[in-house]
Scaffold this active site. Sequence first.
Site, PDB file in Angstrom:
ATOM      1  N   CYS A  80      34.652 -11.140  43.349  1.00 58.22           N
ATOM      2  CA  CYS A  80      34.195 -12.451  42.830  1.00 58.22           C
ATOM      3  C   CYS A  80      34.107 -13.462  43.962  1.00 58.22           C
ATOM      4  O   CYS A  80      34.997 -14.296  44.137  1.00 58.22           O
ATOM      5  CB  CYS A  80      35.144 -12.960  41.750  1.00 58.22           C
ATOM      6  SG  CYS A  80      35.116 -12.028  40.231  1.00 58.22           S
ATOM      7  N   TYR A 314      10.762   2.477  35.471  1.00 60.19           N
ATOM      8  CA  TYR A 314      12.163   2.472  35.916  1.00 60.19           C
ATOM      9  C   TYR A 314      13.029   2.151  34.692  1.00 60.19           C
ATOM     10  O   TYR A 314      13.880   1.263  34.714  1.00 60.19           O
ATOM     11  CB  TYR A 314      12.394   1.443  37.016  1.00 60.19           C
ATOM     12  CG  TYR A 314      11.418   1.528  38.171  1.00 60.19           C
ATOM     13  CD1 TYR A 314      11.602   2.447  39.198  1.00 60.19           C
ATOM     14  CD2 TYR A 314      10.301   0.696  38.227  1.00 60.19           C
ATOM     15  CE1 TYR A 314      10.701   2.524  40.261  1.00 60.19           C
ATOM     16  CE2 TYR A 314       9.397   0.769  39.281  1.00 60.19           C
ATOM     17  CZ  TYR A 314       9.604   1.673  40.289  1.00 60.19           C
ATOM     18  OH  TYR A 314       8.713   1.748  41.336  1.00 60.19           O
ATOM     19  N   GLU A 335      11.208   7.326  33.412  1.00 58.75           N
ATOM     20  CA  GLU A 335      12.520   7.267  34.063  1.00 58.75           C
ATOM     21  C   GLU A 335      12.802   8.642  34.674  1.00 58.75           C
ATOM     22  O   GLU A 335      12.600   9.673  34.036  1.00 58.75           O
ATOM     23  CB  GLU A 335      13.597   6.899  33.050  1.00 58.75           C
ATOM     24  CG  GLU A 335      15.032   7.119  33.497  1.00 58.75           C
ATOM     25  CD  GLU A 335      15.414   6.352  34.752  1.00 58.75           C
ATOM     26  OE1 GLU A 335      16.094   6.931  35.615  1.00 58.75           O
ATOM     27  OE2 GLU A 335      15.017   5.175  34.870  1.00 58.75           O
ATOM     28  N   ASP A 380      11.353  -2.673  36.309  1.00 60.36           N
ATOM     29  CA  ASP A 380      12.772  -2.999  36.444  1.00 60.36           C
ATOM     30  C   ASP A 380      13.379  -2.066  37.487  1.00 60.36           C
ATOM     31  O   ASP A 380      14.198  -1.201  37.175  1.00 60.36           O
ATOM     32  CB  ASP A 380      13.480  -2.853  35.092  1.00 60.36           C
ATOM     33  CG  ASP A 380      14.929  -3.344  35.137  1.00 60.36           C
ATOM     34  OD1 ASP A 380      15.317  -3.983  36.128  1.00 60.36           O
ATOM     35  OD2 ASP A 380      15.662  -3.073  34.163  1.00 60.36           O
ATOM     36  N   CYS A 407      17.073  -7.623  40.439  1.00 63.27           N
ATOM     37  CA  CYS A 407      18.447  -8.044  40.727  1.00 63.27           C
ATOM     38  C   CYS A 407      18.602  -8.429  42.196  1.00 63.27           C
ATOM     39  O   CYS A 407      19.719  -8.636  42.668  1.00 63.27           O
ATOM     40  CB  CYS A 407      19.437  -6.936  40.361  1.00 63.27           C
ATOM     41  SG  CYS A 407      19.167  -5.388  41.256  1.00 63.27           S
TER      42      CYS A 407
END
Length: 449
Positions: A80, A314, A335, A380, A407
Amino acid sequence: MKINDEYVLKIDKMTNSGAGLSRVKDMVVFVENTCPGDLVKVKISKVNKSFATANILEVVEPSKYRIQPFCPMQKVCGACQLQYIDYDYQLKIKKEITDDAIRKIGGLDIAIHETIPSPEVKNYRCKIQYPISRTKNSGRILAGYYKPKSHEIVNIKYCPIQPEICDKIIEFIRERAFDYGISGFLEKNHTGELRHVVIRNSKYTGKNLVVLVVNATKSFDRLNDFAKAIYDEFEEVSGVCVNFNSKKTNVILGAKSECIIGCDYIEEKITDKVFRIGANTFFQVNPKSAENIFKYVKNYIADNFENPFVLDAYAGITSFGIVVSDVCKKVVSVEENKESCDLARVVVKENNVSNVEIHNMDAGKFFAKEKRNFDVVILDPPRKGCSEESLNEALRLSKNTIIYVSCNPATLARDLKYLTAKGAKVESIQPFDMFCHTYHVENVAIIKV
């Protein structure tokens, strides 16, 4: 400027690697564990041609956004990185990280929306991957996250970003492995049996799938007995699997898993669909925030298309395709992971979805052979983004819109630069906080072709 020089610096912004950025004349200086607005005394630790790095000696005047971390291990655990920063300001930082990447890497001037927060900021992480080691003298099991920029394990007994039951399961494994003759893994000489423990937790059912990753090619009696002991100890554990990874690699999971006892999956509910998640299945670590993303994509398609033909690339367990299927004429998913495709077929059947077509193959190879055109192409990809070949094929296959879920702002920016150079136009970019208290951010880009 030279190593060991000391300066008092004001931190201007946060970089996409989580370091604070300041300047000494024309030299950029990166300082970790800082917050924009901090006034810090630092010592230079490394000098390159165009930038330097420094370590904090003292926080002279803290930023108004600096807070006390709620986890006592935050300073030594690498999980974190931003927990010492006010959460609302973390969201602004993630927007700025996205904006910075899109402008500097992508060369694009696009207004970035405000980051949509995670519905939960504690106990949100539903995939736990703890590396395992052991002490040199007693052989005591160590389990936790790595210290920043090291492979030294912080032995974590309590982690407030994951469900409490996961702490209890890990503690049982830590305390009882020795009783079953299960040794912790030593990376340096590649000895020991237990390399990682992976736990998949369900927000929907409260059940947990425990995966013991071992330095072996097949199971053995001691390991099987230990797996059964874990299963018997916790009613919240739906099953215990063993994953075999004897290679000298940093990859956590090997290709082969075996269910020793119980069920080899958990169920998670996203919108009104129930998904199965197995040992090797990709699924978002923060289901509540993931649901926000799925709803965003579904609502966009519903608001802008009537019975569209959609490609989900994906696809993982075809989560996007299954969620949006209600507002589509047909969804085609591709996939390369066979376990994910097998689970997706079960999920399609159990959710009474009749308009999803699933292909188990590499996305690039599928693109190259596919002749149909799609109203919407959902991309993705993993953190590395898409290849130029895949982007070319996505442009060829899409009649109207590409929805790119990313991401990694850097690879998103790179890929958007390529797409716009081919004539596409980026309509919007929406950040989501999937990984609270870290510098990672998820983005959904809407691209018109």
